[in-house]
Write a protein that holds these residues in place. Sequence first.
Motif, mmCIF file in Angstrom:
data_model
loop_
_atom_site.group_PDB
_atom_site.id
_atom_site.type_symbol
_atom_site.label_atom_id
_atom_site.label_comp_id
_atom_site.label_asym_id
_atom_site.label_seq_id
_atom_site.Cartn_x
_atom_site.Cartn_y
_atom_site.Cartn_z
ATOM 1 N N ARG A 183 50.185 92.521 7.389
ATOM 2 C CA ARG A 183 50.673 91.496 8.321
ATOM 3 C C ARG A 183 51.441 92.116 9.493
ATOM 4 O O ARG A 183 51.256 91.745 10.657
ATOM 5 C CB ARG A 183 51.566 90.511 7.551
ATOM 6 C CG ARG A 183 52.095 89.349 8.361
ATOM 7 C CD ARG A 183 52.714 88.279 7.463
ATOM 8 N NE ARG A 183 53.612 88.842 6.476
ATOM 9 C CZ ARG A 183 54.928 89.033 6.669
ATOM 10 N NH1 ARG A 183 55.499 88.667 7.787
ATOM 11 N NH2 ARG A 183 55.669 89.573 5.725
ATOM 12 N N GLY A 198 53.324 83.495 7.126
ATOM 13 C CA GLY A 198 53.296 82.199 7.797
ATOM 14 C C GLY A 198 54.557 81.862 8.547
ATOM 15 O O GLY A 198 54.889 80.689 8.736
ATOM 16 N N CYS A 199 55.304 82.891 8.970
ATOM 17 C CA CYS A 199 56.463 82.612 9.804
ATOM 18 C C CYS A 199 56.390 83.470 11.060
ATOM 19 O O CYS A 199 55.527 84.337 11.201
ATOM 20 C CB CYS A 199 57.776 82.893 9.068
ATOM 21 S SG CYS A 199 58.184 84.641 8.983
ATOM 22 N N GLY A 241 57.386 78.456 9.460
ATOM 23 C CA GLY A 241 56.265 77.580 9.769
ATOM 24 C C GLY A 241 55.729 77.721 11.178
ATOM 25 O O GLY A 241 54.921 76.924 11.632
ATOM 26 N N THR A 279 53.655 80.143 13.888
ATOM 27 C CA THR A 279 52.681 81.216 13.855
ATOM 28 C C THR A 279 53.160 82.439 14.636
ATOM 29 O O THR A 279 53.907 82.303 15.611
ATOM 30 C CB THR A 279 51.334 80.740 14.434
ATOM 31 O OG1 THR A 279 50.463 81.863 14.520
ATOM 32 C CG2 THR A 279 51.503 80.149 15.831
#
Lengths: 145, 145, 145, 145
Positions: D12, D79-80, D139, D141
Amino acid sequence: MNAPLDPDFARRCRESFGRQKAMALIGARLTSVEPGRAEIALAYRDDLTQQKGFVHGGILGMIADTACGYAAFSLMPAGCSLVTVEYKMNILAPGRGALVARGEVVKPGRTLTVARAEVYADDGTHVATMQQTLMMLAGKTDHPE
Amino acid sequence: MNAPLDPDFARRCRESFGRQKAMALIGARLTSVEPGRAEIALAYRDDLTQQKGFVHGGILGMIADTACGYAAFSLMPAGCSLVTVEYKMNILAPGRGALVARGEVVKPGRTLTVARAEVYADDGTHVATMQQTLMMLAGKTDHPE
Amino acid sequence: MNAPLDPDFARRCRESFGRQKAMALIGARLTSVEPGRAEIALAYRDDLTQQKGFVHGGILGMIADTACGYAAFSLMPAGCSLVTVEYKMNILAPGRGALVARGEVVKPGRTLTVARAEVYADDGTHVATMQQTLMMLAGKTDHPE
Amino acid sequence: MNAPLDPDFARRCRESFGRQKAMALIGARLTSVEPGRAEIALAYRDDLTQQKGFVHGGILGMIADTACGYAAFSLMPAGCSLVTVEYKMNILAPGRGALVARGEVVKPGRTLTVARAEVYADDGTHVATMQQTLMMLAGKTDHPE
């Protein structure tokens, strides 16, 4: 420019300041609070000095920190708490005589607020300048828990 | 790593600290000074707190500032003075209980020195971290002028 | 407010800026220099962005740093060099579109100068604010050695 | 010390870094990412320099900022998104030769994380030190919106 969310902001700030025992210890007073601005005055006292007889740099930090804090707190809604995330201060001249720290919000925000304070001596000398980040804690009390 | 220029640095630092009336006011003690390092201890006192009952952020700044200062001063030659140019501090956790600020020189220099301090509570909580710049004033006294 | 020591300050600043290859790399331009003030403009380019498509925070730092630097350099005498000691920047909003960084001297000094820069986007958004310390090196060239 | 919330943190981080076009522009590479730590390498290039031929202070800031950012991002959940709130950097020595910025989380947090980066030259010189505050946006992107 900055409309207060809480019409009773001034009383709320003064009561909060009144609970700051460290401010009483050094003799600091909240002399003015307007939306986005606050002013802290400090009389010169011998017991506030560092080794050379000037007001201690950490004391300059205390009043600048607090001026930023109430400048920010004035714009917050009732029923929240505010914490200092970080600050950076330049000392521009030795602190002599009575001092005033004028805090001002640079950028208000829902979570984070950026503020600035300038410290002046009563002879007009620009003594210090601070840039600070604060975080609002919604639904947290501003009193001891 | 850092050899002191003044073999009598510890006495010089302790005497300088002893002239800091603001340190006496808050009850801070210089508990250790080695070449490039200094430690300031602060007992918890109710009159050092902010509105929520934690040690005031400016008081954290006072002990961190002073720990950086004597870490740097320990490496200076005799017969000079040292001023804080600026500092930046992050508050990592509320200050509860007894505190200790540990200062350390990151980069000593002829004119400018960069130092850092970490503030810990006696339960091990990392309370604050400071990065600071100091300037040596050669041939200036460390006493009131 | 600030009288320049070098009447030829503007040419000296522009020539120094012209030697900054990193400014050419990012397409920054020195659009204004007055005594104690300087302005750097930066057009938006896709290759200046971070992972979310905004101008990289480090690029904001580059133009704010440089705006502070020439604000300070404008007040210096000819035949000296200036180095950045440290800076602190708050990012207030994502950097979108064309940007301008306006630097201003807060406190000029013989050795140290404190400056500030504000970065704005062309839609008026206040994007970043920087507080910086610079040191003059007397008798050092501003050219590669 | 810091357990990653996302077992796939390394991929990531590398993908996020790969979207940073400003890093490609200056030739910076993410050479290592571990939980709470990241390392950015930068080869010396003539077009990264300031007026005296040293790597521009703003470029030092770019790699230190990014090293802090991925040190922090490695500990975040999937997802943050993460934004830089502010940073403060001291330049300790002129930047010559190849550089590496090593970022490390000082205090991870749900909302705010404090990190630090050290920049070294390949001859071992300690070139810069940064202290940074980051904010997690849950939450949101990490891609362009």
